[in-house]
Design a protein around this motif. Sequence first.
Motif, PDB file in Angstrom:
ATOM      1  N   GLY A 187     101.233  60.615  71.675  1.00 22.80           N
ATOM      2  CA  GLY A 187     100.687  60.201  72.950  1.00 22.80           C
ATOM      3  C   GLY A 187      99.236  60.560  73.192  1.00 22.80           C
ATOM      4  N   PRO A 188      98.714  60.120  74.340  1.00 25.89           N
ATOM      5  CA  PRO A 188      97.343  60.445  74.733  1.00 25.89           C
ATOM      6  C   PRO A 188      97.155  61.951  74.890  1.00 25.89           C
ATOM      7  N   VAL A 189      95.924  62.346  75.157  1.00 29.28           N
ATOM      8  CA  VAL A 189      95.583  63.774  75.174  1.00 29.28           C
ATOM      9  C   VAL A 189      96.521  64.587  76.057  1.00 29.28           C
ATOM     10  N   GLU A 190      96.737  64.140  77.281  1.00 31.14           N
ATOM     11  CA  GLU A 190      97.543  64.923  78.219  1.00 31.14           C
ATOM     12  C   GLU A 190      98.964  65.107  77.704  1.00 31.14           C
ATOM     13  N   ALA A 193      99.969  64.807  74.514  1.00 31.99           N
ATOM     14  CA  ALA A 193      99.929  65.582  73.279  1.00 31.99           C
ATOM     15  C   ALA A 193      99.786  67.072  73.563  1.00 31.99           C
ATOM     16  N   VAL A 194      98.944  67.428  74.513  1.00 31.10           N
ATOM     17  CA  VAL A 194      98.766  68.831  74.890  1.00 31.10           C
ATOM     18  C   VAL A 194     100.060  69.392  75.465  1.00 31.10           C
ATOM     19  N   ARG A 195     100.716  68.609  76.305  1.00 28.21           N
ATOM     20  CA  ARG A 195     101.970  69.055  76.905  1.00 28.21           C
ATOM     21  C   ARG A 195     103.049  69.278  75.835  1.00 28.21           C
ATOM     22  N   GLU A 196     103.159  68.369  74.892  1.00 30.57           N
ATOM     23  CA  GLU A 196     104.144  68.514  73.825  1.00 30.57           C
ATOM     24  C   GLU A 196     103.796  69.690  72.913  1.00 30.57           C
ATOM     25  N   ALA A 197     102.507  69.902  72.664  1.00 29.06           N
ATOM     26  CA  ALA A 197     102.081  71.032  71.834  1.00 29.06           C
ATOM     27  C   ALA A 197     102.438  72.350  72.507  1.00 29.06           C
ATOM     28  N   GLU A 198     102.204  72.436  73.805  1.00 32.73           N
ATOM     29  CA  GLU A 198     102.505  73.664  74.537  1.00 32.73           C
ATOM     30  C   GLU A 198     104.000  73.959  74.531  1.00 32.73           C
ATOM     31  N   LEU A 255     100.798  65.792  64.166  1.00 36.70           N
ATOM     32  CA  LEU A 255     100.056  65.027  65.162  1.00 36.70           C
ATOM     33  C   LEU A 255      99.955  63.560  64.764  1.00 36.70           C
ATOM     34  N   SER A 256     100.743  62.721  65.428  1.00 36.38           N
ATOM     35  CA  SER A 256     100.728  61.286  65.158  1.00 36.38           C
ATOM     36  C   SER A 256      99.566  60.618  65.875  1.00 36.38           C
ATOM     37  N   MET A 257      98.911  59.689  65.195  1.00 35.28           N
ATOM     38  CA  MET A 257      97.878  58.869  65.811  1.00 35.28           C
ATOM     39  C   MET A 257      98.404  57.475  66.122  1.00 35.28           C
ATOM     40  N   GLY A 258      99.733  57.303  66.081  1.00 32.50           N
ATOM     41  CA  GLY A 258     100.340  56.007  66.303  1.00 32.50           C
ATOM     42  C   GLY A 258     100.279  55.553  67.749  1.00 32.50           C
ATOM     43  N   LEU A 281      97.986  54.348  69.573  1.00 41.80           N
ATOM     44  CA  LEU A 281      96.809  54.734  70.348  1.00 41.80           C
ATOM     45  C   LEU A 281      95.628  53.860  69.942  1.00 41.80           C
ATOM     46  N   GLN A 282      95.895  52.577  69.825  1.00 46.62           N
ATOM     47  CA  GLN A 282      94.903  51.646  69.310  1.00 46.62           C
ATOM     48  C   GLN A 282      93.669  51.547  70.203  1.00 46.62           C
ATOM     49  N   ASP A 283      93.816  51.911  71.473  1.00 41.30           N
ATOM     50  CA  ASP A 283      92.691  51.787  72.403  1.00 41.30           C
ATOM     51  C   ASP A 283      91.721  52.959  72.317  1.00 41.30           C
ATOM     52  N   LEU A 284      92.086  53.993  71.566  1.00 41.55           N
ATOM     53  CA  LEU A 284      91.215  55.162  71.446  1.00 41.55           C
ATOM     54  C   LEU A 284      90.328  55.044  70.212  1.00 41.55           C
ATOM     55  N   SER A 285      89.069  55.443  70.350  1.00 42.26           N
ATOM     56  CA  SER A 285      88.144  55.441  69.216  1.00 42.26           C
ATOM     57  C   SER A 285      88.451  56.622  68.301  1.00 42.26           C
ATOM     58  N   GLU A 286      87.851  56.616  67.117  1.00 43.69           N
ATOM     59  CA  GLU A 286      88.031  57.754  66.215  1.00 43.69           C
ATOM     60  C   GLU A 286      87.493  59.032  66.846  1.00 43.69           C
ATOM     61  N   ASP A 287      86.380  58.950  67.552  1.00 43.71           N
ATOM     62  CA  ASP A 287      85.833  60.132  68.229  1.00 43.71           C
ATOM     63  C   ASP A 287      86.817  60.668  69.261  1.00 43.71           C
ATOM     64  N   GLU A 288      87.442  59.778  69.998  1.00 43.70           N
ATOM     65  CA  GLU A 288      88.401  60.208  71.019  1.00 43.70           C
ATOM     66  C   GLU A 288      89.642  60.829  70.382  1.00 43.70           C
ATOM     67  N   LEU A 289      90.067  60.296  69.252  1.00 41.13           N
ATOM     68  CA  LEU A 289      91.226  60.860  68.563  1.00 41.13           C
ATOM     69  C   LEU A 289      90.900  62.225  67.958  1.00 41.13           C
ATOM     70  N   LEU A 290      89.670  62.417  67.509  1.00 43.76           N
ATOM     71  CA  LEU A 290      89.255  63.725  66.991  1.00 43.76           C
ATOM     72  C   LEU A 290      89.198  64.754  68.119  1.00 43.76           C
ATOM     73  N   TYR A 291      88.731  64.345  69.279  1.00 45.71           N
ATOM     74  CA  TYR A 291      88.734  65.237  70.444  1.00 45.71           C
ATOM     75  C   TYR A 291      90.171  65.634  70.779  1.00 45.71           C
ATOM     76  N   ARG A 292      91.080  64.673  70.751  1.00 47.33           N
ATOM     77  CA  ARG A 292      92.502  64.945  70.998  1.00 47.33           C
ATOM     78  C   ARG A 292      93.047  65.959  69.988  1.00 47.33           C
ATOM     79  N   ALA A 293      92.699  65.772  68.712  1.00 47.30           N
ATOM     80  CA  ALA A 293      93.157  66.707  67.679  1.00 47.30           C
ATOM     81  C   ALA A 293      92.624  68.114  67.931  1.00 47.30           C
ATOM     82  N   GLU A 294      91.378  68.212  68.360  1.00 46.74           N
ATOM     83  CA  GLU A 294      90.785  69.522  68.658  1.00 46.74           C
ATOM     84  C   GLU A 294      91.511  70.208  69.803  1.00 46.74           C
TER      85      GLU A 294
END
Length: 348
Positions: A94-97, A99-104, A116-119, A121-134
């Motif tokens: 899922g999106p950042v929020e 993903a963070v909730r599931e991680a916690e 961490l699945s990137m599935g 999430l086609q609307d997110l750029s690579e930069d946005e997905l890297l921010y999510r991973a961080e």
Amino acid sequence: MLDHAVKQHIHEGTVIPAHPLALTSDRRLDERSQRALTRYYIDAGAGGLAVGVHTTQFEIRDPAFQLFEKVLVMAMEEMERASKNFIKIAGICGPVEQAVREAEFSKHIGYDLGLLSMGSLQDLSEDELLYRAEKVAEIIPVFGFYLQPSVGGRVFSYDFWKRFADIDNVHAIKIAPFNRYQSFDVVRAVCNSARNKEIALYTGNDDNIVNDLLTTYQIRVGDRQVTKKIVGGLLGHWSVWTKRVVEMFAEMKHAQSKDHIPSELLTLGQEITDANAAFFDASNQFKGCIAGINEVLTRQGLLKGNWCLLEKEQLSPHQADEIDRVYRSYPHLNDDTFIQANLSKWLD
């Protein structure tokens, strides 16, 4: 911080099945069979489990089912009886929020890493997905995941994986694009990262499992050569016939240390690929992949049926016939005898 024994086990390489979901005929969670599955994988000798991932069905997160937390807790309760270095992996989507909730939540109940699945999430750029991973890596150690496009993933650039590998608290990457060129991008990116020794590579390429595990990569980085191997697998295919998988994996690990690869292992690899084509419904763009895995487990008695949460998720026409064929063709690949000897114990 990743537990030292778990980290060592990840880098040594091991068998990590992707955990399926056990359902009743009315598509409700079958708790007895769900726990039996986890017990089966532990007793078969798996080195870890990934729960809440594609094979578990991403739909467990949907409000209509609300099974994500329950399924993860049940698996954790069973995995607590495994060895200290048993690798406990929670799927994170899922999106950042989200993903963070599931991680916690996963970290709170004791999971070692988040896959961490990137599935989807086609609307997110690579930069946005890297921010999510961080953001996820700030909470839980990360196991990266290159998911094939035919089941909701997407193609990423070499630069994406290089920057992903540079993120602190990324400890492994599952390579599963089902594509040789894209798989090589990940290997080359990790080798070119200053953290290349910190990241273990795992195959998720169910169509090329044995070759992935037998290959040594030598990548030129500046004026030196970096050597890297795919040390283990995190696979939906390994959720069936798992006892034999563990035995064959030991043979492959032994072969990794040799100068020459026995030809019989290469033959074995093609047999496994053929079996995977039946289980994953490759001829129909993987539409029946989850139902196919469930069908094999049903035939072995571990599940009551091949049902999925969504009614549209079912075996494709003639898929059952293909599963019959590979069962007949490769009897040495199944672990039916092991399951028959232990099933009543796991279901108790």
